[in-house]
Design a protein around this motif. Structure first.
Motif, short mmCIF file in Angstrom:
data_model
loop_
_atom_site.label_atom_id
_atom_site.label_comp_id
_atom_site.label_asym_id
_atom_site.label_seq_id
_atom_site.Cartn_x
_atom_site.Cartn_y
_atom_site.Cartn_z
N ASP A 144 -6.89 -2.17 -3.76
CA ASP A 144 -7.73 -1.42 -4.72
C ASP A 144 -8.45 -2.35 -5.70
O ASP A 144 -9.37 -1.92 -6.38
N LYS A 160 -5.04 6.09 -0.54
CA LYS A 160 -6.05 5.51 -1.44
C LYS A 160 -6.81 4.37 -0.75
O LYS A 160 -8.03 4.23 -0.91
N GLU A 161 -6.09 3.58 0.02
CA GLU A 161 -6.69 2.41 0.68
C GLU A 161 -7.67 2.78 1.78
O GLU A 161 -8.39 1.95 2.30
N VAL A 207 0.83 -1.21 0.00
CA VAL A 207 0.00 0.00 0.00
C VAL A 207 0.87 1.26 0.00
O VAL A 207 0.50 2.27 0.57
N LEU A 217 -3.92 -6.78 -3.29
CA LEU A 217 -3.92 -5.35 -3.62
C LEU A 217 -5.31 -4.80 -3.27
O LEU A 217 -6.30 -5.17 -3.92
N LEU A 267 1.61 5.76 -4.88
CA LEU A 267 1.32 7.19 -4.71
C LEU A 267 -0.16 7.52 -4.89
O LEU A 267 -0.62 8.56 -4.47
N GLY A 268 -0.89 6.64 -5.56
CA GLY A 268 -2.33 6.88 -5.75
C GLY A 268 -2.63 8.13 -6.54
O GLY A 268 -3.55 8.89 -6.23
N THR A 269 -1.87 8.34 -7.61
CA THR A 269 -1.99 9.62 -8.36
C THR A 269 -3.36 9.79 -9.01
O THR A 269 -3.78 10.93 -9.25
N ARG A 270 -4.07 8.68 -9.26
CA ARG A 270 -5.37 8.83 -9.93
C ARG A 270 -6.43 9.43 -9.02
O ARG A 270 -7.51 9.80 -9.49
N ALA A 274 8.90 4.49 -3.81
CA ALA A 274 7.94 3.69 -4.59
C ALA A 274 8.64 3.14 -5.83
O ALA A 274 8.56 3.71 -6.92
N LEU A 275 9.34 2.01 -5.66
CA LEU A 275 10.13 1.44 -6.77
C LEU A 275 9.38 0.33 -7.50
O LEU A 275 9.96 -0.41 -8.27
P1 UTP Z 1 -0.81 1.10 -8.79
O1 UTP Z 1 -0.27 0.73 -10.08
O2 UTP Z 1 -2.29 1.12 -8.61
O3 UTP Z 1 -0.20 2.49 -8.38
O4 UTP Z 1 -0.18 0.10 -7.71
P2 UTP Z 1 -0.66 3.51 -7.27
O5 UTP Z 1 0.48 4.39 -6.95
O6 UTP Z 1 -1.25 2.79 -6.08
O7 UTP Z 1 -1.86 4.33 -7.94
P3 UTP Z 1 -1.87 5.34 -9.21
O8 UTP Z 1 -1.77 4.48 -10.42
O9 UTP Z 1 -0.72 6.31 -9.06
O10 UTP Z 1 -3.20 6.03 -9.06
C1 UTP Z 1 -0.69 -1.21 -7.51
C2 UTP Z 1 -0.49 -1.60 -6.07
O11 UTP Z 1 0.89 -1.66 -5.75
C3 UTP Z 1 1.21 -0.82 -4.66
C4 UTP Z 1 0.11 0.21 -4.63
O12 UTP Z 1 -0.04 0.76 -3.32
C5 UTP Z 1 -1.10 -0.60 -5.07
O13 UTP Z 1 -1.65 -1.35 -3.99
N1 UTP Z 1 2.57 -0.25 -4.89
C6 UTP Z 1 2.91 0.16 -6.13
C7 UTP Z 1 3.45 -0.17 -3.83
O14 UTP Z 1 3.14 -0.56 -2.68
N2 UTP Z 1 4.70 0.33 -4.08
C8 UTP Z 1 5.08 0.76 -5.30
O15 UTP Z 1 6.24 1.19 -5.44
C9 UTP Z 1 4.15 0.68 -6.35
#
Ligand code: UTP
Length: 289
Positions: A134, A28-29, A12, A132, A15-18, A109-110
């Motif tokens: 989401d 986001k969670e 989790v 996941l 970044l949850g940019t959407r 966030a790698l």
């Molecule tokens: P997403 O591709 O949905 O990316 O990650 P995101 O950042 O959560 O959301 P957007 O696309 O920017 O809106 C899928 C899952 O992988 C986790 C995310 O938290 C999500 O549960 N994740 C992704 C990580 O934990 N670390 C990361 O470096 C990348």
């Protein structure tokens, strides 16, 4: 792999940019579907699958997730004093007593693969689940992760949740090339991350549930950044296929992609229509708009 599933990882730290600007401060969670945050649905599914150790891979902005599963002394005292027993039970029962939560930080966030790797010290060398949050999966009967855990244990193999998607959308998912072995399962030959529709080996897309062996951690350690410069879980799974059986599993249930706005809207409407106190008014509203 023929051991019961005890540990489940929730990556989790994305970044949850959407969902910006909301996700500037709200993880986001923690976005709710009715009265429960997405993470609660994910945790309920993991506990139903038999997990007693939940590992949250978070980042420094996501304190709310740890706070949510912690004791809320002030609130609980107030509810207790005012005799609001039902509300008190709701607050206290977000997690069963026998389940422990472990929080691990992903400093940067790698990628999803890197996030899963962060859980290695807690898991060691045993099969584990990845959920996941989401990808919210609703099912009247047995939860998706439990279906997969039981299947993986019976086959002594890994299992990855898949779903058919329109061919035009293969570039949004990891896609599997697999040989069907039953109604629900297919033995994976290859996985490809986000292939263009014209080169995709199928339209079976990987969605957010995995049952994997501890060996995946060593493979993740030697996985180079792939699509988008991120360490992809799909790439490590591709390496695992050379050593062990991994099945694509078509779970029984409905998935809502709550990482997208439309998915969140659909899930909210779906759960409102399941709720006897909201169903009629929701239906009336939908038909009127
Ligand atoms: P997403 O591709 O949905 O990316 O990650 P995101 O950042 O959560 O959301 P957007 O696309 O920017 O809106 C899928 C899952 O992988 C986790 C995310 O938290 C999500 O549960 N994740 C992704 C990580 O934990 N670390 C990361 O470096 C990348």
């Amino acid at each position: 792999m023929n051991r019961p599933l005890r540990k489940v990882v929730f990556p989790v730290a994305g970044l949850g940019t959407r969902f910006l600007p909301a996700t500037k401060v709200v993880a986001k969670e923690m976005l709710p579907i009715l009265d429960k945050p997405l993470i609660q649905y994910a945790v309920d599914e993991a506990v139903d699958a038999g997990a007693d150790t939940l590992i949250f891979v978070t980042n420094r902005y996501k304190h709310a997730i740890a706070d949510y599963f912690d004791t809320a002394y002030e609130l609980e005292t107030k509810l207790e004093r005012s005799g609001k027993k039902e509300l008190l039970a709701l607050v206290q029962n977000v997690i069963p007593k026998h389940v422990r939560c472990v929080f691990v930080t992903q400093a940067e966030a790698l990628g999803l693969g890197h996030a899963v790797l962060c859980a290695k010290p807690v898991i060691g060398d045993e099969p584990f689940g990845v959920v996941l949050p989401d990808d919210l999966i609703w099912n009247k009967g047995v939860g998706a992760l439990r279906q997969m855990a039981e299947f993986a244990a019976s086959e002594n193999a890994g299992a990855i949740a898949v779903e058919e998607v329109p061919r035009s959308e293969t570039n949004k998912y990891g896609i599997v090339d697999a040989t069907p072995t039953s109604d629900r399962a297919a033995l994976i030959k290859h996985v490809v991350e986000k292939p263009k529709p014209e080169v995709a080996p199928s339209n079976l897309a990987i969605v957010g549930r995995y049952v994997l062996p501890g060996r995946i951690f060593e493979l993740l350690e030697s996985t180079k950044p792939g699509a988008g410069g991120e360490i992809q879980l799909t790439d490590a799974i591709a390496a695992l296929l050379a050593e062990q059986k991994v099945y694509a599993y078509r779970f029984d249930g409905t998935r809502f992609d709550c990482g997208s706005k439309l998915g969140l809207v659909k899930a909210t409407l779906h759960f409102a229509l399941q709720d006897p106190t909201l169903a009629a008014a929701t239906r009336e509203f939908i038909t009127a708009v």
